[in-house]
Scaffold this motif. Sequence first.
Motif, PDB file in Angstrom:
ATOM      1  N   LYS A 177      18.681 -32.361 -25.765  1.00 47.77           N
ATOM      2  CA  LYS A 177      17.751 -33.489 -25.723  1.00 47.77           C
ATOM      3  C   LYS A 177      18.457 -34.780 -26.098  1.00 47.77           C
ATOM      4  N   PHE A 208      12.001 -35.106 -23.626  1.00 44.31           N
ATOM      5  CA  PHE A 208      11.200 -34.138 -24.361  1.00 44.31           C
ATOM      6  C   PHE A 208      11.056 -32.882 -23.512  1.00 44.31           C
ATOM      7  N   GLU A 255       6.909 -31.387 -29.935  1.00 44.54           N
ATOM      8  CA  GLU A 255       7.482 -32.466 -29.127  1.00 44.54           C
ATOM      9  C   GLU A 255       6.609 -33.716 -29.192  1.00 44.54           C
TER      10      GLU A 255
END
Length: 250
Positions: A145, A9, A26
């Motif tokens: 990510k 994250f 997030e």
Amino acid sequence: MPETTLPVFLTDALPGSGRTTLDGEEARHAATVRRLRVGERLVLSDGEGGMARCVVEAVQAGRDAALTLAIEEHWTEEPPALRVIVAQALAKGDRGELAVELATEAGADAIVPWRAARSVARWEEGTRGEKALTRWRTTARAAAKQARRAHVPEVAEPATTRELAELAQTVSRALVLESGISTRLTEIELPAQGDILLVVGPEGGITDEELTTLTDAGATAIRLGPTVLRTSTAAAVALGALGVLTERWK
């Protein structure tokens, strides 16, 4: 180094120790989509190499989602000695975003949107162009990510062919992917460090004038193999080849 299979994250500020709070989008993704619970672990990243493995101490779900995290370990991952800058021609529909996604997952260190002559997509100045650029940047962030990357590649402002030629003169090696060229990537010498500029043309191909401008600036035109790749997949394939042919994957 901590395991890299933990979900990543992104955060603007990465504390070195103690406790921290993950909030905003997030946190909503962590609590609602990933359904992280107390005792589970995740990795925080600042997108610039800073990483921290954390254990979840508390979870608040919903619109104002927030996770209280205890930091277990903090480290920094350096960028590769040999970076790859992908100059990706603008593509129609979602093919440009697909190109960014695949290139990011394959390890692109920076991405330059290229206003090629035969690009069907046109990023005009103003709101429309800004929205398109934002989509590319959002795509790069999400793909980084997904790939558990420590570095989110920068997506620069769109460049003209002349600006690409200027960039080609500043890097260690500039390569232009072109299917009609006899020279293959495996036949050329690659640097051990510095920057490689990898130019990917649009659906309609690179014009003779563009190719001349880039090669006059020091770029080398190459092909990857016997087949013709889509503009959305070419950079990812080339990055894979560069990973094997250099120290990037070692």
